[in-house]
Motif scaffolding. Structure first.
Motif, PDB file in Angstrom:
ATOM      1  N   VAL A  30      -4.830  12.720  -9.702  1.00  0.00           N
ATOM      2  CA  VAL A  30      -5.683  11.794  -8.955  1.00  0.00           C
ATOM      3  C   VAL A  30      -5.015  10.427  -8.827  1.00  0.00           C
ATOM      4  CG1 VAL A  30      -7.895  10.562  -9.017  1.00  0.00           C
ATOM      5  CG2 VAL A  30      -7.821  13.002  -9.496  1.00  0.00           C
ATOM      6  N   SER A  31      -4.314   9.989  -9.871  1.00  0.00           N
ATOM      7  CA  SER A  31      -3.684   8.670  -9.804  1.00  0.00           C
ATOM      8  C   SER A  31      -2.517   8.633  -8.819  1.00  0.00           C
ATOM      9  CB  SER A  31      -3.214   8.218 -11.188  1.00  0.00           C
ATOM     10  OG  SER A  31      -2.055   8.898 -11.577  1.00  0.00           O
ATOM     11  N   ALA A  32      -1.967   9.786  -8.454  1.00  0.00           N
ATOM     12  CA  ALA A  32      -0.878   9.816  -7.480  1.00  0.00           C
ATOM     13  C   ALA A  32      -1.384   9.768  -6.051  1.00  0.00           C
ATOM     14  CB  ALA A  32      -0.033  11.068  -7.673  1.00  0.00           C
ATOM     15  N   THR A  33      -2.663   9.983  -5.864  1.00  0.00           N
ATOM     16  CA  THR A  33      -3.216   9.849  -4.527  1.00  0.00           C
ATOM     17  C   THR A  33      -3.432   8.368  -4.263  1.00  0.00           C
ATOM     18  OG1 THR A  33      -5.494  10.044  -5.283  1.00  0.00           O
ATOM     19  CG2 THR A  33      -4.359  12.097  -4.728  1.00  0.00           C
ATOM     20  N   LEU A  34      -4.018   8.052  -3.167  1.00  0.00           N
ATOM     21  CA  LEU A  34      -4.201   6.650  -2.815  1.00  0.00           C
ATOM     22  C   LEU A  34      -5.385   6.021  -3.548  1.00  0.00           C
ATOM     23  CD1 LEU A  34      -3.429   6.945   0.989  1.00  0.00           C
ATOM     24  CD2 LEU A  34      -1.892   6.277  -0.849  1.00  0.00           C
ATOM     25  N   LEU A  35      -6.024   6.768  -4.448  1.00  0.00           N
ATOM     26  CA  LEU A  35      -7.123   6.222  -5.240  1.00  0.00           C
ATOM     27  C   LEU A  35      -6.571   5.347  -6.370  1.00  0.00           C
ATOM     28  CD1 LEU A  35      -9.295   9.445  -5.591  1.00  0.00           C
ATOM     29  CD2 LEU A  35      -9.674   7.532  -4.030  1.00  0.00           C
ATOM     30  N   PRO A  36      -7.202   4.217  -6.629  1.00  0.00           N
ATOM     31  CA  PRO A  36      -6.680   3.316  -7.675  1.00  0.00           C
ATOM     32  C   PRO A  36      -7.096   3.744  -9.081  1.00  0.00           C
ATOM     33  CG  PRO A  36      -8.581   2.335  -6.628  1.00  0.00           C
ATOM     34  CD  PRO A  36      -8.328   3.642  -5.916  1.00  0.00           C
TER      35      PRO A  36
ATOM     36  N   ASN B   3       1.319  14.362 -11.448  1.00  0.00           N
ATOM     37  CA  ASN B   3       1.595  13.198 -10.617  1.00  0.00           C
ATOM     38  C   ASN B   3       2.499  13.572  -9.446  1.00  0.00           C
ATOM     39  OD1 ASN B   3       2.779  10.043 -10.479  1.00  0.00           O
ATOM     40  ND2 ASN B   3       0.657  10.289 -11.135  1.00  0.00           N
ATOM     41  N   THR B   4       3.453  14.463  -9.672  1.00  0.00           N
ATOM     42  CA  THR B   4       4.338  14.906  -8.594  1.00  0.00           C
ATOM     43  C   THR B   4       3.557  15.711  -7.556  1.00  0.00           C
ATOM     44  OG1 THR B   4       6.225  14.927 -10.090  1.00  0.00           O
ATOM     45  CG2 THR B   4       6.436  16.200  -8.061  1.00  0.00           C
ATOM     46  N   LEU B   5       2.657  16.574  -8.004  1.00  0.00           N
ATOM     47  CA  LEU B   5       1.836  17.330  -7.057  1.00  0.00           C
ATOM     48  C   LEU B   5       0.921  16.400  -6.260  1.00  0.00           C
ATOM     49  CD1 LEU B   5       0.961  20.537  -9.113  1.00  0.00           C
ATOM     50  CD2 LEU B   5       2.552  20.310  -7.188  1.00  0.00           C
ATOM     51  N   GLY B   6       0.414  15.357  -6.900  1.00  0.00           N
ATOM     52  CA  GLY B   6      -0.365  14.351  -6.169  1.00  0.00           C
ATOM     53  C   GLY B   6       0.492  13.651  -5.129  1.00  0.00           C
ATOM     54  N   GLY B   7       1.754  13.375  -5.471  1.00  0.00           N
ATOM     55  CA  GLY B   7       2.686  12.799  -4.511  1.00  0.00           C
ATOM     56  C   GLY B   7       2.948  13.743  -3.346  1.00  0.00           C
ATOM     57  N   ALA B   8       2.982  15.046  -3.648  1.00  0.00           N
ATOM     58  CA  ALA B   8       3.161  16.038  -2.582  1.00  0.00           C
ATOM     59  C   ALA B   8       1.964  16.015  -1.630  1.00  0.00           C
ATOM     60  CB  ALA B   8       3.338  17.433  -3.184  1.00  0.00           C
TER      61      ALA B   8
ATOM     62  N   GLY C  96       4.079   2.894  -4.393  1.00  0.00           N
ATOM     63  CA  GLY C  96       4.626   4.228  -4.643  1.00  0.00           C
ATOM     64  C   GLY C  96       3.894   5.340  -3.933  1.00  0.00           C
ATOM     65  N   ASP C  97       2.570   5.329  -3.987  1.00  0.00           N
ATOM     66  CA  ASP C  97       1.795   6.396  -3.343  1.00  0.00           C
ATOM     67  C   ASP C  97       1.890   6.332  -1.823  1.00  0.00           C
ATOM     68  OD1 ASP C  97       1.122   7.259  -5.894  1.00  0.00           O
ATOM     69  OD2 ASP C  97      -0.674   6.025  -5.947  1.00  0.00           O
ATOM     70  N   PRO C  98       1.743   5.149  -1.223  1.00  0.00           N
ATOM     71  CA  PRO C  98       1.950   5.091   0.227  1.00  0.00           C
ATOM     72  C   PRO C  98       3.381   5.473   0.636  1.00  0.00           C
ATOM     73  CG  PRO C  98       0.745   3.159  -0.486  1.00  0.00           C
ATOM     74  CD  PRO C  98       1.195   3.897  -1.726  1.00  0.00           C
ATOM     75  N   LEU C  99       4.341   5.209  -0.236  1.00  0.00           N
ATOM     76  CA  LEU C  99       5.723   5.591   0.049  1.00  0.00           C
ATOM     77  C   LEU C  99       5.832   7.100   0.239  1.00  0.00           C
ATOM     78  CD1 LEU C  99       8.734   4.724   0.197  1.00  0.00           C
ATOM     79  CD2 LEU C  99       8.832   5.151  -2.244  1.00  0.00           C
ATOM     80  N   CYS C 100       5.137   7.859  -0.587  1.00  0.00           N
ATOM     81  CA  CYS C 100       5.144   9.323  -0.445  1.00  0.00           C
ATOM     82  C   CYS C 100       4.524   9.736   0.885  1.00  0.00           C
ATOM     83  CB  CYS C 100       4.383   9.973  -1.598  1.00  0.00           C
ATOM     84  SG  CYS C 100       5.128   9.690  -3.205  1.00  0.00           S
ATOM     85  N   ALA C 101       3.444   9.050   1.268  1.00  0.00           N
ATOM     86  CA  ALA C 101       2.796   9.357   2.543  1.00  0.00           C
ATOM     87  C   ALA C 101       3.720   9.025   3.714  1.00  0.00           C
ATOM     88  CB  ALA C 101       1.476   8.599   2.661  1.00  0.00           C
ATOM     89  N   VAL C 102       4.430   7.915   3.623  1.00  0.00           N
ATOM     90  CA  VAL C 102       5.352   7.523   4.695  1.00  0.00           C
ATOM     91  C   VAL C 102       6.515   8.517   4.769  1.00  0.00           C
ATOM     92  CG1 VAL C 102       6.948   5.729   5.488  1.00  0.00           C
ATOM     93  CG2 VAL C 102       4.690   5.099   4.647  1.00  0.00           C
TER      94      VAL C 102
END
Length: 157
Positions: free
Chosen positions: A28-34, A63-68, A114-120
């Motif tokens: 959850v912390s790897a998503t865009l949720l704070p 955290n990596t799967l959240g980044g995915a 970091g999280d928006p970077l994965c989205a970009v």
């Protein structure tokens, strides 16, 4: 109420539940949720110090799967709209990311960006598996560094 809360926390700290709690918090912390996963990881390790490496690995995987998921959200968003494509700042960041490629995902561990970077990275359709590889390296290094630092600052009494 306090007894109920104490028993819930004790239950969540058990190794069989603690690792799943770490996984969910890290995901959850790897998503865009704070949400931060480090306090959950630190709490588990204070109660179960022998679980250092399994907990670090579970947190890294979550955290990596959240980044995915962030990557796929960015990929999908690219298919829907390109709302800010004309701003200078946006173009400069996109150019920098395109030049760096998947290695930019090493910075996925950074707070706020970091999280928006994965989205970009997904938006730019950078290679998914290479991005995931670099995300996992950065996130693993963050968890090891943060956890060792916290355990050093607050050692067992």
């Amino acid at each position: 109420m306090q007894a109920w809360l104490d028993s819930l926390l004790a239950l969540l700290a058990l190794p069989q539940y603690g690792l799943s709690t770490v996984f969910i918090a890290a995901f959850v912390s790897a998503t865009l949720l704070p949400v931060g996963s480090e306090p959950v990881l630190f709490g588990l390790l204070k109660l179960n110090p022998e679980m250092f490496w399994p907990a670090i690995l579970v947190a890294t995987i979550g955290n990596t799967l959240g980044g995915a998921v962030d990557w796929w959200m960015g990929y999908g968003a690219h298919k829907v709209a390109d709302k800010y494509s004309h701003s200078k700042h946006h173009l400069r960041v996109l150019t920098w990311l395109e030049r760096l490629g998947p290695k930019a995902c090493l910075l996925a561990w950074l707070p706020i960006v970091g999280d928006p970077l994965c989205a970009v990275a997904g938006w730019l359709q950078l290679p998914f598996w290479r991005c995931l590889f670099y995300m996992s390296i950065g996130k693993f290094a963050r968890y090891v560094t943060m956890t060792v630092a916290l355990l050093y600052i607050w050692p067992n009494n």
